[in-house]
Design a protein around this motif. Structure first.
Motif, PDB file in Angstrom:
ATOM      1  N   PRO A  79       0.813  -1.231   0.000  1.00 26.63           N
ATOM      2  CA  PRO A  79       0.000   0.000   0.000  1.00 26.63           C
ATOM      3  C   PRO A  79       0.838   1.268   0.000  1.00 26.63           C
ATOM      4  O   PRO A  79       0.470   2.261  -0.650  1.00 26.63           O
ATOM      5  CB  PRO A  79      -0.824  -0.122   1.290  1.00 26.63           C
ATOM      6  N   GLY A  82       2.124   1.795  -3.392  1.00 22.99           N
ATOM      7  CA  GLY A  82       1.038   2.279  -4.239  1.00 22.99           C
ATOM      8  C   GLY A  82       0.855   3.774  -4.122  1.00 22.99           C
ATOM      9  O   GLY A  82       0.661   4.479  -5.126  1.00 22.99           O
ATOM     10  N   THR A 210     -10.371  -3.559   2.930  1.00 23.67           N
ATOM     11  CA  THR A 210      -9.334  -3.793   3.935  1.00 23.67           C
ATOM     12  C   THR A 210      -9.455  -5.183   4.546  1.00 23.67           C
ATOM     13  O   THR A 210      -8.446  -5.893   4.713  1.00 23.67           O
ATOM     14  CB  THR A 210      -9.425  -2.730   5.045  1.00 23.67           C
ATOM     15  N   TYR A 213      -8.333  -7.728   2.028  1.00 25.41           N
ATOM     16  CA  TYR A 213      -6.867  -7.686   1.888  1.00 25.41           C
ATOM     17  C   TYR A 213      -6.192  -8.406   3.055  1.00 25.41           C
ATOM     18  O   TYR A 213      -5.259  -9.194   2.861  1.00 25.41           O
ATOM     19  CB  TYR A 213      -6.416  -6.231   1.813  1.00 25.41           C
TER      20      TYR A 213
END
Length: 224
Positions: A79, A82, A210, A213
């Motif tokens: 993340p 990203g 979330t 994930y």
């Protein structure tokens, strides 16, 4: 906030478009880069802790060894990478350019959201948007031929943006606080951020994403 010139500014005149100077406004990534740099030590510690937890296990949960360590570190790093990639895309592609009497605004995907002669521009409007936090100030640029463009002045170089407004000499109007529905009625065709307009849907998607994930990361070492 960077504000344009006052109410006495004039609309662009086609005869003077070619006399306008060359002005380039580059993105200011400090608002994104600063928190990432400050949080880098905490992010590194969190990545290591998650990796060790997945590697050793806890209580009755069996650890997954080296695979768990690598996947745990990547779970935190992906993340962050990203966010860095989006910041890099914005720096590489986004920009505001005044050249030969034509104003062009490009987003992070290198798409021109506005490309119009200065003589087609009708005004610069300051608004306070219903966004989270204290950073509610926005600028709306309107024209005769294109859709209004919503800008967040925090994301652009402040000095260059101020220089741009000075050279454009467009009429300025302050609309104060505008809820998103009223902003759409005031500026028909404006592209507003989906995550701000649909806050409940965005929050639900964020929670579901979330959880999905985390479930993937926890089970991935045993699926490989």
């Amino acid at each position: 906030m960077t504000t344009p010139r006052g109410e006495d500014a004039r609309l662009g005149d086609p005869a003077r478009d070619t006399d306008l100077p060359w002005v380039s406004v580059r993105p200011d990534t400090a608002t994104l880069k600063g928190p990432l740099l400050k949080g880098a030590p905490l992010i590194a510690i969190a990545a290591l802790r998650v990796g060790l937890l997945m590697a050793k296990g806890r209580g009755t949960s069996q650890g997954s060894g080296t695979a768990g360590l690598v996947i745990g570190v990547l779970a935190v790093a992906v993340p962050v990478l990203g966010a860095v990639a989006l910041c890099a895309l914005r720096w590489a592609n986004a920009g505001i350019l005044l050249e030969d009497g034509v104003l062009t605004i490009r987003n992070r995907w290198n798409r021109a959201v506005l490309h119009a002669p200065v003589s087609d521009l009708t005004g610069v409007h300051t608004v306070r948007a219903p966004a989270d936090g204290p950073h509610q100030s926005r600028i709306v640029l309107t024209s005769r031929t294109g859709a209004p463009v919503l800008l967040d002045p925090r994301l652009w170089d402040a000095d260059a943006l101020r220089d741009l407004w000075r050279h454009l000499q467009l009429p300025h109007q302050d609309h104060g606080f505008l809820p998103w529905p009223l902003m759409k009625r005031t500026f028909p065709g404006i592209d507003t951020p989906w995550r701000h307009v649909h806050t409940v849907q965005f929050a639900l998607l964020a929670v579901v994403g979330t959880l999905a994930y985390l479930a993937l990361i926890v089970n991935l070492p045993f699926l490989l």
